[in-house]
Write a protein that holds these residues in place. Structure first.
Motif, short mmCIF file in Angstrom:
data_model
loop_
_atom_site.label_atom_id
_atom_site.label_comp_id
_atom_site.label_asym_id
_atom_site.label_seq_id
_atom_site.Cartn_x
_atom_site.Cartn_y
_atom_site.Cartn_z
N HIS A 139 69.20 51.25 70.50
CA HIS A 139 68.03 51.71 71.44
C HIS A 139 67.35 50.44 71.48
CE1 HIS A 139 66.30 51.64 67.28
NE2 HIS A 139 65.23 51.55 67.84
N ASP A 143 63.28 44.89 67.23
CA ASP A 143 64.05 44.62 66.16
C ASP A 143 65.44 44.94 66.28
OD1 ASP A 143 62.96 47.32 65.96
OD2 ASP A 143 63.83 47.57 63.98
N HIS A 144 65.95 45.54 67.31
CA HIS A 144 67.43 45.90 67.56
C HIS A 144 67.83 45.11 68.76
CE1 HIS A 144 67.37 49.54 65.00
NE2 HIS A 144 66.32 49.26 65.13
N ASP A 238 68.44 54.32 64.49
CA ASP A 238 67.10 54.63 63.92
C ASP A 238 67.03 56.27 63.89
OD1 ASP A 238 66.76 52.13 63.09
OD2 ASP A 238 64.89 52.04 64.46
N ASN A 282 70.47 52.44 58.75
CA ASN A 282 70.00 51.03 59.14
C ASN A 282 68.88 50.38 58.36
OD1 ASN A 282 69.80 48.43 60.77
ND2 ASN A 282 67.97 49.55 61.63
N HIS A 283 67.73 51.04 58.23
CA HIS A 283 66.60 50.42 57.69
C HIS A 283 66.19 50.65 56.35
CE1 HIS A 283 64.83 48.69 61.39
NE2 HIS A 283 65.04 49.63 62.18
ZN LIG Z 1 64.25 49.66 64.20
#
Ligand SMILES: [Zn+2]
Length: 299
Positions: A139, A143-144, A238, A282-283
């Motif tokens: 997306h 931060d991506h 996310d 991911n996070h």
């Molecule tokens: Zn993110």
């Protein structure tokens, strides 16, 4: 006469078809891979693409943990398929490297730090940004897509719905509006842009499949990777931030659509069951810290 293994494999496919909509047409239409006979990618690497500290966990866990600090990981993934390379997400901008002030998408809420550059990590395994044929993004949050600018000659693969969304008028949530403005800036106008609509088989052999999981943003997607020894690995994007949220169906307040977010989490659960997939969030720093890091890889 069918061997017991063939029978078991056929039953597996049948169970999957039933789970995913009843008929073989459902798989063909949705571009989902064949769990038994689908192709494989050779390698999956994790790159360290930053880490962050937010001052209010309740943004991700509404009505709980107000004012509590929370740390997140940021990862990028690199996939080797034959002689081709696909990068999944690009992380925090390299301009933030070793800057003690960090970088932010929403300065009042979260600060990102970067200890290793994407370029240096690629170089560790003998690659330059120019060797990456495709960059797929989960997306458009900063931060991506912070390092899309490093890949001017790569094909950027994203959902049409995501592209249309960031170019649409502002909505009621100021945080979301800020994220959209930053997204337009960081995305710019890629030379090679592939806008897709729903699930997409990237290499045409079932090895790497983009999975539509909207809700965090309107065109959010996850990635299903098939490897010879590790089996299927599902990369979250996310669609969830934390294992606890996934278990409890908790939707962050930044997400653009709560019902879609819950439906996407349910879809992910079905895919994990159908493909016996491993799920990398991911996070989720506590999970990420335990996973292999480049130059190590999953195969
Ligand atoms: Zn993110």
């Amino acid at each position: 006469m069918l061997s017991p293994t063939r029978v078991a494999a056929s039953l597996g496919i049948l169970a999957l078809m039933l789970m995913l909509g009843g008929t073989q047409d459902a798989i063909a239409r949705s571009k989902l891979p064949d769990p038994i006979n689908g192709g494989v990618a050779e390698r999956l690497y994790r790159l360290d693409c930053g880490h962050s500290l937010a001052n209010d966990e309740s943004v991700w866990t509404p009505a709980e943990n107000a004012g509590r600090d929370i740390e997140f990981s940021s990862t990028c993934r690199l996939i080797k398929h034959g002689r081709e390379w696909l990068l999944w997400d690009t992380g925090v901008p390299e301009s933030a490297l070793n800057d003690p002030r960090g970088w932010s998408t929403l300065p009042k809420l979260i600060v990102y730090h970067l200890d290793k550059s994407l370029t240096d990590q690629l170089a560790e395994i003998g690659l330059k940004p120019g060797d990456i044929g495709r960059v797929a993004i989960s997306h458009t949050h900063g931060d991506h897509i912070g390092n899309l600018g490093l890949f001017p000659n790569s094909t950027v693969v994203m959902q049409q719905a995501e592209y249309s969304w960031i170019h649409s008028p502002n909505g009621p949530n100021d945080n979301v509006n800020q994220l959209m403005a930053l997204a337009r800036k960081l995305l710019g106008t890629p030379k090679k842009l592939q806008l897709i609509d729903g699930d997409t088989d990237v290499f045409g052999d079932g090895s790497v499949t983009l999975i539509s999981t909207p809700g965090h943003t309107p065109g959010h997607q996850s990635l299903l990777v098939h490897l010879r020894n590790s089996g299927f690995i599902l990369l979250s994007g996310d669609v969830v931030h934390l294992k606890g949220n996934f278990e409890m169906n908790i939707v962050p307040s930044l997400n653009t659509d709560k019902a879609e977010s819950i439906a996407s989490m349910e879809r992910v659960r079905q895919l994990i069951a159908a493909y016996k997939a491993t799920f990398f969030i991911n996070h989720d720093k506590s999970q990420t810290d335990k996973l292999k890091l480049l130059p190590a890889f999953y195969d």
